[in-house]
Design a protein around this motif. Structure first.
Motif, short mmCIF file in Angstrom:
data_model
loop_
_atom_site.label_atom_id
_atom_site.label_comp_id
_atom_site.label_asym_id
_atom_site.label_seq_id
_atom_site.Cartn_x
_atom_site.Cartn_y
_atom_site.Cartn_z
N GLY A 304 0.63 -1.52 0.37
CA GLY A 304 -0.29 -0.08 -0.40
C GLY A 304 1.42 0.81 -0.53
O GLY A 304 0.80 2.34 -0.25
N LEU A 305 2.39 0.94 -0.08
CA LEU A 305 3.17 2.27 -0.19
C LEU A 305 2.52 3.13 -1.11
O LEU A 305 2.24 4.00 -0.77
CB LEU A 305 3.97 1.67 -0.08
N ALA A 306 2.39 3.06 -2.21
CA ALA A 306 1.46 3.89 -3.02
C ALA A 306 0.35 4.81 -3.08
O ALA A 306 0.45 5.75 -3.08
CB ALA A 306 1.88 2.86 -4.43
N PHE A 307 -0.50 3.96 -2.40
CA PHE A 307 -1.58 4.86 -1.41
C PHE A 307 -1.14 5.47 -0.58
O PHE A 307 -2.19 5.74 -0.13
CB PHE A 307 -2.67 3.25 -1.44
N ILE A 308 -0.06 5.57 -0.30
CA ILE A 308 0.07 6.80 1.19
C ILE A 308 0.69 7.88 0.97
O ILE A 308 0.67 9.04 0.99
CB ILE A 308 0.66 5.27 2.39
N ALA A 309 2.21 7.05 0.37
CA ALA A 309 2.61 8.11 -0.48
C ALA A 309 1.86 9.33 -1.42
O ALA A 309 2.04 10.95 -1.37
CB ALA A 309 3.92 8.07 -0.71
N TYR A 310 1.82 8.83 -2.40
CA TYR A 310 0.96 9.54 -3.25
C TYR A 310 -0.19 10.60 -3.16
O TYR A 310 -0.74 11.77 -2.63
CB TYR A 310 0.69 8.76 -4.39
N PRO A 311 -0.93 9.79 -2.42
CA PRO A 311 -2.65 10.65 -1.44
C PRO A 311 -2.17 11.98 0.07
O PRO A 311 -2.65 12.75 -0.60
CB PRO A 311 -3.24 9.90 -0.80
N ARG A 312 -0.88 11.47 0.10
CA ARG A 312 -0.90 12.54 0.59
C ARG A 312 0.63 14.00 0.13
O ARG A 312 0.35 15.21 0.67
CB ARG A 312 1.14 12.00 1.58
N ALA A 313 0.73 13.82 -1.33
CA ALA A 313 1.63 14.53 -2.34
C ALA A 313 0.01 15.52 -2.67
O ALA A 313 -0.10 16.31 -2.62
CB ALA A 313 2.37 13.96 -2.58
N VAL A 314 -0.76 14.87 -2.84
CA VAL A 314 -2.29 15.00 -3.53
C VAL A 314 -2.19 16.02 -2.08
O VAL A 314 -2.82 16.95 -2.28
CB VAL A 314 -3.16 14.36 -3.69
N ALA A 315 -2.80 16.04 -1.23
CA ALA A 315 -3.47 16.69 0.36
C ALA A 315 -2.57 17.78 0.28
O ALA A 315 -3.10 18.75 -0.31
CB ALA A 315 -3.01 16.50 1.16
N MET A 316 -1.21 18.15 -0.41
CA MET A 316 -0.58 19.63 0.18
C MET A 316 -0.58 20.48 -1.41
O MET A 316 -0.07 21.13 -1.15
CB MET A 316 1.31 19.16 -0.39
N MET A 317 -1.26 19.91 -2.21
CA MET A 317 -1.38 21.17 -3.99
C MET A 317 -2.92 21.38 -3.40
O MET A 317 -3.56 21.07 -2.35
CB MET A 317 -1.58 20.07 -4.77
N PRO A 318 -2.51 22.47 -4.33
CA PRO A 318 -3.63 23.26 -3.95
C PRO A 318 -5.34 23.06 -4.98
O PRO A 318 -4.74 21.65 -6.22
CB PRO A 318 -3.50 24.51 -5.58
N VAL A 319 -6.09 22.53 -4.78
CA VAL A 319 -7.82 22.27 -5.10
C VAL A 319 -7.25 20.67 -5.46
O VAL A 319 -6.79 20.33 -6.36
CB VAL A 319 -7.90 22.41 -6.61
N PRO A 320 -6.88 20.09 -4.36
CA PRO A 320 -6.24 19.04 -3.87
C PRO A 320 -7.69 18.05 -4.76
O PRO A 320 -6.59 16.56 -4.96
CB PRO A 320 -6.24 18.20 -2.52
N GLN A 321 -8.63 17.98 -4.77
CA GLN A 321 -10.02 16.94 -5.61
C GLN A 321 -9.42 16.64 -6.43
O GLN A 321 -9.45 15.51 -6.93
CB GLN A 321 -10.99 17.32 -4.46
N LEU A 322 -9.19 17.98 -7.19
CA LEU A 322 -8.95 17.96 -8.42
C LEU A 322 -7.46 16.87 -9.21
O LEU A 322 -7.09 16.16 -10.01
CB LEU A 322 -8.68 19.37 -9.23
N TRP A 323 -6.29 16.75 -7.78
CA TRP A 323 -6.02 15.98 -8.27
C TRP A 323 -5.08 14.76 -8.06
O TRP A 323 -4.64 13.94 -8.47
CB TRP A 323 -3.64 16.65 -7.68
N ALA A 324 -6.22 14.14 -7.00
CA ALA A 324 -6.30 12.95 -6.93
C ALA A 324 -7.59 12.34 -7.80
O ALA A 324 -7.34 11.39 -8.09
CB ALA A 324 -7.50 13.33 -5.29
N VAL A 325 -8.31 12.68 -8.36
CA VAL A 325 -9.18 12.22 -8.54
C VAL A 325 -8.40 12.15 -10.50
O VAL A 325 -8.51 11.35 -10.96
CB VAL A 325 -10.20 13.23 -9.98
N CYS A 326 -7.45 12.97 -10.67
CA CYS A 326 -6.26 12.24 -11.73
C CYS A 326 -4.85 11.57 -11.65
O CYS A 326 -5.14 11.18 -12.81
CB CYS A 326 -5.62 13.66 -12.19
N PHE A 327 -4.79 11.52 -10.74
CA PHE A 327 -3.84 10.13 -10.51
C PHE A 327 -4.62 9.23 -9.94
O PHE A 327 -4.26 7.77 -10.79
CB PHE A 327 -3.34 10.95 -8.56
N PHE A 328 -6.03 8.85 -9.07
CA PHE A 328 -6.04 7.64 -9.19
C PHE A 328 -7.05 7.05 -10.68
O PHE A 328 -7.00 5.81 -10.70
CB PHE A 328 -7.31 7.53 -8.70
#
Length: 561
Positions: A304-328
């Motif tokens: 689950g490493l990728a599901f921990i590190a990447y979401p944490r990075a997304v949370a630090m970005m502006p408009v995290p919802q947009l980046w989360a949708v794009c990433f997943f």
């Protein structure tokens, strides 16, 4: 990566009928082939598995065995499988039964491994779809989850409590998570309809993570698991020993330059893995500083490493919802095309084995539906609270580690010692116009089997039970189940050899000689095989359409006389 999916043939043309059979077809262009292979090899193995194995095995030291396997095993075997498919115009099973009948079990073993991979690999996509469904909320739950006492971080808690509902040990599987099961069903539905008709950095980065990623801890090289993981990662991410490269190569035009293609695709794959490692470890460095702990202990949930590190990075970005949708969405797309190609390789092999049975009416679609349903039902055990542990056992035993290394050894023996490296190089020269570098012959005959054998022996001598994370060690029954998964594929190699020897007429020396010589088929002109043996009694399957073969010269005949 992406896969072109159109029509019932690789080139997108409508299926034609000849005696009621669907035609086999070819790629319409080199671009289709390159995109299909890129879709197969560039996927979750790069953005999920490579960083996870680097983290597990001490960071930068992992590059030492990784690069060794890349040069001595990865590229030579990649070229071998791709050119084998292109030369024979056959899928994984039929190609090996044609080129070296005694080792026909290699094809069957690779198809069983594809089935194992289809069962567990797609679970990662179910996790990603679960995250995606939560990414449309006004507040991302995996970034703002209320924490209990002694909790580490919101992303860790969301992963273990909300997504997995992780149990304390493997003996507590628990009930199926209906949310994850629904996600798994949706992903399988998408896979079925896509294969149905055939194929075709953050603002807050600390240097601690990058240093851990690039600075090797030399003492870790004494651990055999580091070497085993490196070999596994090369084979897994390159799609080697799974039959998919042979199947994709079989749709190429005869004179396609598979030699250059192999170099380009291999380098692209490894570069993508290296780049993904930077993204993961820079975020891990930040999380370690944020929690005030060492980076080696910041995340303990393994796959689950990728599901921990990447979401944490997304949370630090502006408009995290947009980046989360794009990433997943990216994770899902990367994984889906690998799943598409694996299933298509399986269908190609079965269709080539039994063309008159499969290539009629809707039989192919019905067979695919059956495979998808069975794999989905088997995968349900991995969406339970103890499912992550089952997933790790599948990942460790079924199509990685010893099973992949044993298949690589057998492939090298079949081509290097029985079929002959000179003959195989001559086949490549006949297709491309020039011979591969002499080092490839050296690898196929000596270096690749030597490295794989040494790694196997090293890991057996230093064997220890599988660690499942959180201090858990796989119990005896789980390890036994894992070895059953391993031998369910590799045991088919000796079983096939015994069967072939038993059913081939003649004395034992005559049988061995015949089974160690290429079988004649309609798709392989006799000029390619100077040894004119009669077809085997169980005759390899033959493709339904002839490739427009335009040999560049007659070097095969000259070479063998």
């Amino acid at each position: 990566g992406c896969v072109c999916v159109s029509g019932s043939l690789p080139n997108g043309k409508a299926a034609t009928k000849e005696d009621g059979l669907h035609a086999r077809g070819q790629w319409a262009s080199k671009a289709e082939f390159l995109l299909a292979v890129a879709g197969q090899i560039i996927g979750l193995g790069n953005v999920w598995r490579f960083p996870y194995l680097c983290y597990k095995n001490g960071g930068g030291v992992f590059f030492v065995p990784y690069l060794l396997f890349l040069v001595l095993c990865g590229i030579p075997l990649f070229l071998m499988e791709t050119s084998l498919g292109q030369f024979t115009s056959l899928g994984g099973v039929s190609a090996w039964r044609t080129i070296c009948p005694l080792f026909g079990g290699l094809g069957y073993a690779s198809q069983v491994m594809i089935l194992h991979a289809c069962v567990y690999y797609i679970v990662i996509l179910a996790w990603a779809l679960f995250y995606l469904s939560y990414s449309f909320q006004a507040e991302l739950r995996h970034c703002n989850l209320s924490l209990p006492e002694n909790a580490t971080s919101p992303v860790m808690e969301f992963w273990e409590r909300e997504v997995l509902r992780l149990s304390s040990n493997l003996d507590e599987l628990g009930p199926i998570s209906y949310k994850l099961a629904l996600c798994l069903a949706v992903v399988w539905l998408v896979c079925y309809f896509c294969v149905w008709k055939g194929v075709k950095s953050t603002g807050k980065v600390t240097t601690q993570g990058i240093i851990y990623y690039l600075k090797p801890n030399i003492t870790r090289l004494a651990d055999p698991q580091v070497w085993m993981d490196a070999g596994t990662q090369i084979f897994f991410s390159y799609g080697i020993c799974l039959g998919s490269l042979t199947a994709l190569g079989s749709y190429n035009k005869y004179n396609n330059d598979c030699y250059k293609d192999s170099f380009v695709l291999c380098l692209l794959n490894s570069f993508t893995s290296f780049l993904a490692g930077f993204a993961i470890f820079s975020v891990l460095g930040f999380m370690a500083e944020e929690q005030g702990v060492d980076i080696s202990t910041v995340a303990q949930s393994g796959p689950g490493l990728a599901f921990i590190a990447y979401p944490r990075a997304v949370a630090m970005m502006p408009v995290p919802q947009l980046w989360a949708v794009c990433f997943f969405l990216m994770i899902i797309m990367l994984g889906l095309d690998t799943q598409f190609v694996s299933l298509e390789a399986l269908m190609t092999s079965v269709s080539d084995l039994y063309p008159h049975l499969i290539r009629r009416g809707h039989r192919r679609e019905l067979l695919l539906l059956f495979v998808c349903i069975v794999c989905f039902l088997l995968g349900l055990v991995m969406v339970t609270p103890g499912g992550l542990y089952v997933f790790q056992i599948y990942d460790h035993f079924s199509c990685s580690g010893a099973s992949l290394l044993l298949l690589a050894i057998c492939q090298s023996v079949a081509i290097g010692w029985i079929y002959g490296t000179d003959r195989f190089s001559a086949n490549i020269r006949d297709m491309t116009g020039y011979s591969p570098l002499p080092v490839f012959k050296l690898c196929w005959k000596y270096l690749t089997p030597a490295v794989c054998t040494a790694t196997c022996l090293f890991s057996i001598i230093q064997w220890s039970p599988l660690k499942l994370g959180k201090g858990l060690v796989a119990p005896t029954w789980a390890t036994a189940l894992g070895w059953v998964l391993t031998f369910s594929s590799v045991s088919l190699i000796p079983i096939w050899a015994v069967y072939a020897l038993a059913t081939t007429p003649g004395t034992l020396p005559q049988r061995v000689k015949q089974l160690c010589s290429p079988a004649k088929t309609s798709s392989l002109p006799s000029r390619h095989f100077p040894n004119h043996n009669s077809a085997l009694p169980y005759g390899p399957a033959m493709p339904l359409t002839e490739k427009p073969k335009q040999p560049i010269n007659d070097i095969i005949q000259d070479h063998m006389t």
